[in-house]
Design a protein around this motif. Sequence first.
Motif, PDB file in Angstrom:
ATOM      1  N   PRO A   1       0.990  -0.936  -0.130  1.00 57.32           N
ATOM      2  CA  PRO A   1       0.242   0.151   0.053  1.00 57.32           C
ATOM      3  C   PRO A   1       1.076   1.139  -0.368  1.00 57.32           C
ATOM      4  O   PRO A   1       2.024   1.360   1.023  1.00 57.32           O
ATOM      5  N   GLY A   2       1.196   1.376  -0.416  1.00 51.99           N
ATOM      6  CA  GLY A   2       1.164   3.537  -0.846  1.00 51.99           C
ATOM      7  C   GLY A   2       2.029   3.155  -1.757  1.00 51.99           C
ATOM      8  O   GLY A   2       3.306   4.280  -1.830  1.00 51.99           O
ATOM      9  N   SER A   3       2.917   2.160  -2.407  1.00 48.15           N
ATOM     10  CA  SER A   3       3.692   2.502  -3.036  1.00 48.15           C
ATOM     11  C   SER A   3       4.223   2.823  -4.591  1.00 48.15           C
ATOM     12  O   SER A   3       4.760   3.242  -4.617  1.00 48.15           O
ATOM     13  N   GLY A   4       3.082   3.145  -4.578  1.00 49.10           N
ATOM     14  CA  GLY A   4       2.533   3.830  -5.872  1.00 49.10           C
ATOM     15  C   GLY A   4       1.637   5.173  -6.270  1.00 49.10           C
ATOM     16  O   GLY A   4       0.644   4.817  -5.224  1.00 49.10           O
ATOM     17  N   GLU A   5       1.266   5.944  -7.380  1.00 52.50           N
ATOM     18  CA  GLU A   5      -0.749   5.654  -7.665  1.00 52.50           C
ATOM     19  C   GLU A   5      -0.810   4.881  -8.732  1.00 52.50           C
ATOM     20  O   GLU A   5      -0.225   4.249  -9.556  1.00 52.50           O
ATOM     21  N   GLY A   6      -2.371   4.931  -8.207  1.00 45.40           N
ATOM     22  CA  GLY A   6      -3.734   4.114  -9.571  1.00 45.40           C
ATOM     23  C   GLY A   6      -2.577   2.544  -9.337  1.00 45.40           C
ATOM     24  O   GLY A   6      -2.743   1.478  -8.432  1.00 45.40           O
TER      25      GLY A   6
ATOM     26  N   ALA B   1       0.032   1.522 -10.527  1.00 45.52           N
ATOM     27  CA  ALA B   1       1.235   1.177 -10.561  1.00 45.52           C
ATOM     28  C   ALA B   1       2.105   1.086  -9.058  1.00 45.52           C
ATOM     29  O   ALA B   1       2.836   1.979  -8.675  1.00 45.52           O
ATOM     30  N   LEU B   2       1.487  -0.028  -8.497  1.00 45.43           N
ATOM     31  CA  LEU B   2       2.251  -0.222  -6.894  1.00 45.43           C
ATOM     32  C   LEU B   2       2.508  -1.611  -7.528  1.00 45.43           C
ATOM     33  O   LEU B   2       3.058  -1.689  -8.432  1.00 45.43           O
ATOM     34  N   GLU B   3       4.053  -1.390  -5.583  1.00 45.62           N
ATOM     35  CA  GLU B   3       4.837  -2.371  -5.880  1.00 45.62           C
ATOM     36  C   GLU B   3       4.396  -3.630  -5.224  1.00 45.62           C
ATOM     37  O   GLU B   3       4.039  -3.619  -4.259  1.00 45.62           O
ATOM     38  N   PRO B   4       4.322  -5.136  -6.068  1.00 44.61           N
ATOM     39  CA  PRO B   4       4.471  -5.786  -5.513  1.00 44.61           C
ATOM     40  C   PRO B   4       5.156  -6.502  -4.356  1.00 44.61           C
ATOM     41  O   PRO B   4       5.915  -6.680  -4.378  1.00 44.61           O
ATOM     42  N   LYS B   5       4.505  -6.986  -3.062  1.00 45.88           N
ATOM     43  CA  LYS B   5       4.935  -7.872  -2.240  1.00 45.88           C
ATOM     44  C   LYS B   5       5.920  -9.090  -2.870  1.00 45.88           C
ATOM     45  O   LYS B   5       5.459 -10.126  -3.506  1.00 45.88           O
ATOM     46  N   ARG B   6       7.271  -9.039  -2.673  1.00 48.87           N
ATOM     47  CA  ARG B   6       8.228 -10.122  -2.659  1.00 48.87           C
ATOM     48  C   ARG B   6       8.061 -11.520  -1.700  1.00 48.87           C
ATOM     49  O   ARG B   6       7.221 -10.747  -0.651  1.00 48.87           O
ATOM     50  N   ALA B   7       7.816 -12.451  -2.256  1.00 51.64           N
ATOM     51  CA  ALA B   7       7.958 -13.325  -1.931  1.00 51.64           C
ATOM     52  C   ALA B   7       8.547 -14.503  -0.933  1.00 51.64           C
ATOM     53  O   ALA B   7       9.195 -15.137  -1.136  1.00 51.64           O
ATOM     54  N   ASP B   8       8.600 -13.593  -0.150  1.00 54.25           N
ATOM     55  CA  ASP B   8      10.131 -13.796   0.286  1.00 54.25           C
ATOM     56  C   ASP B   8       9.854 -14.687   2.303  1.00 54.25           C
ATOM     57  O   ASP B   8       8.752 -15.190   2.045  1.00 54.25           O
ATOM     58  N   PRO B   9      11.338 -15.487   2.239  1.00 51.04           N
ATOM     59  CA  PRO B   9      10.272 -17.467   2.987  1.00 51.04           C
ATOM     60  C   PRO B   9       9.282 -16.097   4.519  1.00 51.04           C
ATOM     61  O   PRO B   9       9.893 -15.702   5.395  1.00 51.04           O
TER      62      PRO B   9
END
Length: 260
Positions: free
Chosen positions: A197-202, A204-212
């Motif tokens: 949330p809040g990583s971009g506009e509309g 164009a958001l940054e996807p969450k990384r699939a960290d362990p």
Amino acid sequence: MATLLSQPHGEAIGYSFTQPTSVPNKEHSFYPYTDNGGSTLGITGSNFAILAGDTRSVAGYNINSRYVPKVFKIGGDDETGEGAHILLSVVGFAADGQALKERLDAVVKMYKYQHGKSMSVGACAQRLSTILYQKRFFPYYVHAILAGLDEDGRGALYSYDPVGSYEREQCRAAGSAASLIMPFLDNQVNFKNQYIPGSGEGHALEPKRADPLSRETVEELVRDAFTSAVERHIEVGDGLQMMVITSGGIEEIYYPLKKD
């Protein structure tokens, strides 16, 4: 006698057993497979891997047993599996699953006796693929998942189809309730279609990384996945068998599930 002699010239007398009848021909055949139900899943972490499965065995609408394990230790020193460092889960036809488990277990033990060291999980994954492919014309009717720790100590998980095709994954579900569990794992473990949330506009958001994930989080996800599956699938239930492999060995955990 006169009737026989009075047959029209060239017309055969109807004594043949090949004459068509009103009863159709019946093909006699034998189908060697059955699906004994149940589900399994695996999830890896930074320094562990978990394989889990329910313990119900069914044949159609009949429950054969309420405790048939689907997760096994591979390469142990005795019948208890002490000293094992690889896990295998099999779901589908229980007899084929047991045969596959015993064959892979013998291969891993023989490797240790011949080479004086344990087989790596990567080498075991390739060997299991070869075993399945050798039976491709009369395959083991199972969906197998292999788990262990790789050379760097990270959790490793390999999923297979019945003829040996495989890939390394972070999580995988198999069996009767796979279609219910896998979307849940895609969301909670692989973070598919999840964004910060809040990583971009509309859009164009940054996807969450699939960290362990942590071990505690993964164990809770496994319990939630099977608790949900037994509510919707009659072939899954009775008990949850969970095995956790770490650098310190293998721990087995059991939780009761719904029995109706």
